[in-house]
Design an enzyme around this catalytic site. Structure first.
Site, mmCIF file in Angstrom:
data_model
loop_
_atom_site.group_PDB
_atom_site.id
_atom_site.type_symbol
_atom_site.label_atom_id
_atom_site.label_comp_id
_atom_site.label_asym_id
_atom_site.label_seq_id
_atom_site.Cartn_x
_atom_site.Cartn_y
_atom_site.Cartn_z
ATOM 1 N N LYS A 54 34.746 43.040 46.689
ATOM 2 C CA LYS A 54 35.220 42.652 45.034
ATOM 3 C C LYS A 54 34.065 43.085 44.355
ATOM 4 O O LYS A 54 34.605 43.851 43.203
ATOM 5 C CB LYS A 54 35.606 41.164 45.191
ATOM 6 C CG LYS A 54 36.767 40.749 45.956
ATOM 7 C CD LYS A 54 36.942 39.174 46.136
ATOM 8 C CE LYS A 54 38.002 39.072 47.320
ATOM 9 N NZ LYS A 54 38.011 37.699 47.482
ATOM 10 N N GLN A 98 35.324 32.100 46.216
ATOM 11 C CA GLN A 98 35.752 32.548 47.579
ATOM 12 C C GLN A 98 36.128 31.196 48.452
ATOM 13 O O GLN A 98 35.152 30.473 48.367
ATOM 14 C CB GLN A 98 34.344 33.422 48.181
ATOM 15 C CG GLN A 98 34.943 34.223 49.593
ATOM 16 C CD GLN A 98 36.094 35.151 49.293
ATOM 17 O OE1 GLN A 98 36.203 35.911 48.070
ATOM 18 N NE2 GLN A 98 37.104 35.088 50.236
ATOM 19 N N ASP A 121 42.360 34.354 40.462
ATOM 20 C CA ASP A 121 42.689 34.220 41.913
ATOM 21 C C ASP A 121 44.241 33.681 41.879
ATOM 22 O O ASP A 121 44.732 33.554 43.030
ATOM 23 C CB ASP A 121 41.590 33.560 42.667
ATOM 24 C CG ASP A 121 41.293 34.333 43.760
ATOM 25 O OD1 ASP A 121 41.923 35.300 44.169
ATOM 26 O OD2 ASP A 121 40.577 33.848 44.595
#
Ligand code: NDP
Length: 292
Positions: A54, A98, A121
């Site tokens: 990412k 994450q 996200d």
């Protein structure tokens, strides 16, 4: 006739190039580069790989990334304190925590502490809640589910009125992708570990999204001829013929299903690249929301 093999890398490149062009236009207009903060807690090797890809994608799109790595025993307060600092940092437009977090941490509280406008996200409970409500729109849609729909759109797959079957009901993939399909007027069946006659249900699908995390589970005779099959699964299986002794496969038995389906995503090279591309798109969007 064999299925069309959907090239996730090529489709993802289109999305990433658009994100890069948007970044260049923002910078040319005198605005700050968009910035993404990644928060990794612990040493999960897969999570480390995902975070570093990412960050690499950010650099390729001309964006800043700021990596934060906390130890596996970081406390709830430490993680939330970091998120709050990132909420207040104007260089940071998007915050990616994450997942999965170590078991002792309350994931929902951590995700809920992210500023809604920085929730790239799309896992903040309010964004997910809005996704489930008619007439309301989330600010951000989770990247893997959004990537599945973006692929289908780019391939001109009509969703309205189709029978869509989603295998899996997780917060990260199954449930949000099912909600997105409903919003697109598909008739959606969500399957899970307690579903009876899975092959029979899957056979009804014009569009099948597999996200169960079970290697090669969906067989050729489960699939309706001509169906579009999106395989989200990433499973490592032993393979002595492979130099590493193992390789990645999806939830779908690719070699069988490609003979029956109309189109199918491979693993790797299908949904995975789209997930990162959608994160780039969401981060650009976050920057535009914060600096109109
Ligand atoms: P989870 O383990 O959170 O959820 C799996 C879901 O599948 C659950 O709803 C479970 O049912 C269901 N399930 C498990 N076994 C069966 C079975 N035998 N029959 C029917 N349903 C079953 O996984 P995730 O959603 O997080 O991930 C799914 C897969 O997608 C994994 O392989 C993961 O690696 C991959 N993935 C890929 C991404 C990408 O970018 N390509 C991103 C995220 C995930 P129940 O709810 O009843 O337990």
């Amino acid at each position: 006739m064999g299925a069309q093999i959907i090239d996730g890398k090529a489709l993802a490149l289109e999305v990433r190039q658009k994100a890069a062009a948007d970044v260049a236009a923002m910078v040319a207009a005198g605005k700050n580069k968009p910035g993404l903060a990644t928060v990794l807690v612990g040493e999960n090797p897969a999570s480390k790989v995902y975070v570093s890809s990412k960050q690499k994608a950010c650099a390729e799109a001309g964006m800043d990334s700021f990596g934060f790595h906390l130890p596996a025993d970081a406390s709830q307060e430490e993680v939330e304190k970091l998120v709050k600092e990132l909420n207040a940092d104007p260089r940071v437009n998007g915050i990616l925590v994450q997942l999965p977090l170590p078991d002792h941490l309350d994931e929902e509280r951590v995700l809920g502490s992210i500023d809604l406008e920085k929730d790239v996200d799309g896992f903040h409970p309010i964004n997910i809640g809005r996704l489930a409500q008619k007439g309301r729109d989330p600010l951000f849609v989770p990247c893997t589910p959004a990537g599945c729909i973006e692929m289908l759109d780019r391939l001109n797959v009509k969703l309205e009125g189709t029978n869509a079957v989603v295998l899996g009901r997780s917060n990260i993939v199954g449930m949000p992708v099912a909600l997105l399909l409903v919003r697109r007027n598909a008739t959606v069946t969500i399957c899970h570990s307690r579903t009876k006659d899975l092959p029979g249900v899957v056979r009804q699908a014009d569009v099948l999204i597999a996200a169960v995390g079970r290697a090669n589970m969906v067989r050729g005779d489960w699939v309706k001829p001509g169906a579009v099959v999106i395989d989200v699964g990433i499973n490592r299986i032993e393979d002595p013929t492979h130099p590493k002794g193992s390789r990645l496969v999806g939830d779908v038995m690719f070699d069988e299903v490609k003979e029956v389906a109309g189109a199918i995503t491979p693993v790797p090279g299908g949904v995975g690249p789209m997930t990162i591309a959608m994160l780039m798109q969401n981060t650009v969007r976050a920057a535009k929301i914060q600096n109109p």
